[in-house]
Design an enzyme around this catalytic site. Structure first.
Site, PDB file in Angstrom:
ATOM      1  N   HIS A  73      51.442  19.627  46.143  1.00 44.28           N
ATOM      2  CA  HIS A  73      50.131  18.962  46.174  1.00 44.28           C
ATOM      3  C   HIS A  73      49.818  18.474  44.765  1.00 44.28           C
ATOM      4  O   HIS A  73      49.233  19.196  43.960  1.00 44.28           O
ATOM      5  CB  HIS A  73      49.068  19.943  46.697  1.00 44.28           C
ATOM      6  CG  HIS A  73      47.712  19.338  46.899  1.00 44.28           C
ATOM      7  ND1 HIS A  73      46.776  19.877  47.761  1.00 44.28           N
ATOM      8  CD2 HIS A  73      47.111  18.251  46.353  1.00 44.28           C
ATOM      9  CE1 HIS A  73      45.672  19.161  47.740  1.00 44.28           C
ATOM     10  NE2 HIS A  73      45.854  18.167  46.880  1.00 44.28           N
ATOM     11  N   HIS A 100      48.702  14.681  42.937  1.00 40.78           N
ATOM     12  CA  HIS A 100      48.406  13.248  42.978  1.00 40.78           C
ATOM     13  C   HIS A 100      48.895  12.655  41.660  1.00 40.78           C
ATOM     14  O   HIS A 100      48.395  13.047  40.604  1.00 40.78           O
ATOM     15  CB  HIS A 100      46.908  13.016  43.138  1.00 40.78           C
ATOM     16  CG  HIS A 100      46.326  13.664  44.357  1.00 40.78           C
ATOM     17  ND1 HIS A 100      46.124  12.973  45.532  1.00 40.78           N
ATOM     18  CD2 HIS A 100      45.932  14.945  44.593  1.00 40.78           C
ATOM     19  CE1 HIS A 100      45.612  13.801  46.438  1.00 40.78           C
ATOM     20  NE2 HIS A 100      45.486  15.008  45.900  1.00 40.78           N
ATOM     21  N   HIS A 158      44.735  16.184  53.671  1.00 42.31           N
ATOM     22  CA  HIS A 158      43.722  17.024  53.044  1.00 42.31           C
ATOM     23  C   HIS A 158      42.714  17.413  54.128  1.00 42.31           C
ATOM     24  O   HIS A 158      42.246  16.548  54.894  1.00 42.31           O
ATOM     25  CB  HIS A 158      42.974  16.257  51.957  1.00 42.31           C
ATOM     26  CG  HIS A 158      43.723  16.106  50.663  1.00 42.31           C
ATOM     27  ND1 HIS A 158      44.961  15.540  50.574  1.00 42.31           N
ATOM     28  CD2 HIS A 158      43.371  16.459  49.387  1.00 42.31           C
ATOM     29  CE1 HIS A 158      45.349  15.546  49.301  1.00 42.31           C
ATOM     30  NE2 HIS A 158      44.402  16.094  48.561  1.00 42.31           N
ATOM     31  N   GLU A 160      38.736  21.238  52.333  1.00 43.61           N
ATOM     32  CA  GLU A 160      38.429  21.408  50.900  1.00 43.61           C
ATOM     33  C   GLU A 160      36.901  21.479  50.797  1.00 43.61           C
ATOM     34  O   GLU A 160      36.339  22.523  50.492  1.00 43.61           O
ATOM     35  CB  GLU A 160      38.998  20.232  50.091  1.00 43.61           C
ATOM     36  CG  GLU A 160      38.694  20.288  48.602  1.00 43.61           C
ATOM     37  CD  GLU A 160      39.161  19.021  47.848  1.00 43.61           C
ATOM     38  OE1 GLU A 160      39.346  17.973  48.481  1.00 43.61           O
ATOM     39  OE2 GLU A 160      39.300  19.109  46.607  1.00 43.61           O
ATOM     40  N   ASP A 189      47.202  19.740  41.995  1.00 42.43           N
ATOM     41  CA  ASP A 189      46.300  18.697  42.494  1.00 42.43           C
ATOM     42  C   ASP A 189      46.189  17.508  41.526  1.00 42.43           C
ATOM     43  O   ASP A 189      46.903  16.517  41.695  1.00 42.43           O
ATOM     44  CB  ASP A 189      44.920  19.286  42.809  1.00 42.43           C
ATOM     45  CG  ASP A 189      44.145  18.502  43.865  1.00 42.43           C
ATOM     46  OD1 ASP A 189      44.691  17.520  44.398  1.00 42.43           O
ATOM     47  OD2 ASP A 189      42.989  18.870  44.168  1.00 42.43           O
ATOM     48  N   ASP A 190      45.297  17.595  40.564  1.00 38.86           N
ATOM     49  CA  ASP A 190      45.084  16.530  39.569  1.00 38.86           C
ATOM     50  C   ASP A 190      45.024  17.186  38.188  1.00 38.86           C
ATOM     51  O   ASP A 190      43.941  17.316  37.598  1.00 38.86           O
ATOM     52  CB  ASP A 190      43.772  15.790  39.866  1.00 38.86           C
ATOM     53  CG  ASP A 190      43.768  15.185  41.257  1.00 38.86           C
ATOM     54  OD1 ASP A 190      44.392  14.128  41.448  1.00 38.86           O
ATOM     55  OD2 ASP A 190      43.164  15.793  42.167  1.00 38.86           O
TER      56      ASP A 190
HETATM   57  N1  HPA Z   1      40.816  15.831  47.419  1.00 42.49           N
HETATM   58  C1  HPA Z   1      40.668  14.625  47.961  1.00 42.49           C
HETATM   59  N2  HPA Z   1      41.135  13.522  47.403  1.00 42.49           N
HETATM   60  C2  HPA Z   1      41.786  13.614  46.251  1.00 42.49           C
HETATM   61  C3  HPA Z   1      41.976  14.837  45.640  1.00 42.49           C
HETATM   62  C4  HPA Z   1      41.477  16.007  46.270  1.00 42.49           C
HETATM   63  O1  HPA Z   1      41.628  17.139  45.800  1.00 42.49           O
HETATM   64  N3  HPA Z   1      42.658  14.584  44.502  1.00 42.49           N
HETATM   65  C5  HPA Z   1      42.888  13.262  44.442  1.00 42.49           C
HETATM   66  N4  HPA Z   1      42.356  12.665  45.510  1.00 42.49           N
HETATM   67 ZN    ZN Z   2      44.489  16.694  46.494  1.00 39.99          ZN
END
Ligand code: HPA
Ligand code: ZN
Length: 343
Positions: free
Chosen positions: A20, A22, A204, A207, A285-286
């Site tokens: 996971h 991006h 996703h 969350e 994630d990011d």
């Molecule tokens: N959630 C949804 N969209 C996203 C995320 C995330 O954690 N990171 C980058 N785009």
């Molecule tokens: Zn994500």
């Protein structure tokens, strides 16, 4: 495993897979500034420090606003190459053996960047990483869920002619961006098309969105893994389904903290999900926005939740098992993990 080894050292050496990530979320402020200069793009920040100071998020949307603004510096094939090469360097340093990388083509094609440019830059860096470091990877094209399904269908149709040229990498589709108000059912047709063509499917869900979105990802989209999924805990029947089917959850602890899905890492439910028998994995994630790559996520989570080394091995093992890779590749990684655990 020698008892004198510190926890950070144990995590550093642990063989890992990241499922996971991006790629646009790995854009560090330094590279953002360098690409802005190279491309003559104006940034609404005076300095790298000002960018970092702006990364104080209240929820998913407050992050997405900056994430999409930052991605505007990505214009050329070389930009996407440099972005991806920088992520690979961090992943290799964290002993990540395999990564399944999300990319958001709609963020770029809407600005006039050709789909082929996005693919060529990212894939170029990943192929070079395979040769230079033995780094294994795959690509998952994500649809932006705040846009329409028509837009997703058009994006998928635009990418499909590239499939053969990138068959070694592009193996799946996913769903990201603003979750609440954009349920999985909105994308039933495009995911059905992707499944019919043999693509792997993730989404996703759970969350910020409710457990119903996780059910929707599984049953309306055919998702094989759930990205995040931490709100599954609110639904006992869903927990049973996820445990029975061993549906992997790609959990991102530092992301959840930065986007205030949890208020304190000590309150994170990752350890409970693991104890309930779910196939939980740890991911970044990011990382450029959330303050840490894979090892930072493992370490912060281990310390906050008191995970022991067997738990950390289980988390790493789950990711190799959940990977969209061949049985031979997976066995190689699992053997390396077992050798590491034996010490
Ligand atoms: N959630 C949804 N969209 C996203 C995320 C995330 O954690 N990171 C980058 N785009
Ligand atoms: Zn994500």
């Amino acid at each position: 495993m020698p008892l004198t080894q510190t926890l950070p050292d144990f995590i550093r050496g642990l063989p890992k897979a990241e499922l996971h990530l991006h790629i646009e979320g790995s854009l560090e402020p330094e590279l953002m500034f360098a690409l802005a200069r190279r491309n003559g793009v104006a940034l609404p920040y005076a300095s790298v420090d000002a960018v970092r100071a702006a990364y104080d998020f209240s929820d998913l949307q407050s992050f997405l606003d900056l994430y999409y603004a930052g991605a505007a510096v990505l214009r050329t094939e070389q930009d996407f190459y440099d972005l991806t090469a920088a992520y690979v360097a961090r992943a290799v340093a964290d002993n990540v053996l395999h990564a399944e990388i999300f990319f958001d083509p709609q963020t770029h094609t809407v600005r006039g960047v050709p789909m082929a440019t996005v693919f060529a830059g990212i894939a170029g860096a990943l192929r070079d990483a395979q040769v230079a470091h033995g780094f294994s990877s795959r690509l998952i094209l994500c649809f932006l869920r705040h846009l329409s399904e028509e837009d997703a269908l058009a994006t998928f149709a635009e990418a499909l002619p590239l499939r053969e040229a990138y068959a070694d990498l592009w193996i799946g589709v996913g769903l990201d961006s603003g979750e609440v108000g954009n349920p999985p059912e909105k994308f039933g047709r495009v995911f059905a098309q992707a499944r019919a063509l043999g693509f792997r499917v993730v989404a996703h869900a759970g969350e910020e969105g409710p457990p119903a979105y996780i059910w929707g990802a599984l049953d309306a989209l055919g998702a094989e893994r759930i990205d995040h999924g931490v709100r599954a805990e609110e639904d006992a029947a869903l927990m049973t389904r996820l445990a029975q089917d061993q549906v992997p959850l790609t959990v991102c602890p530092l992301s959840n903290l930065k986007l205030r899905v949890v208020q304190d890492l000590r309150d994170h439910n990752l350890a409970r999900l693991l104890k309930a028998g779910l196939c939980v994995t740890v991911n970044s994630d990011d990382p450029a926005y959330f303050g840490g790559y894979m090892n930072a996520n493992f370490l912060a989570t281990a310390e906050a939740l008191g995970l022991d080394r067997n738990d950390l091995v289980q988390l790493a093992r789950n990711a190799f098992v959940a990977a969209f890779a061949s049985d031979t590749e997976k066995q190689g990684w699992l053997d390396a993990l077992e050798r590491y655990q034996r010490g």
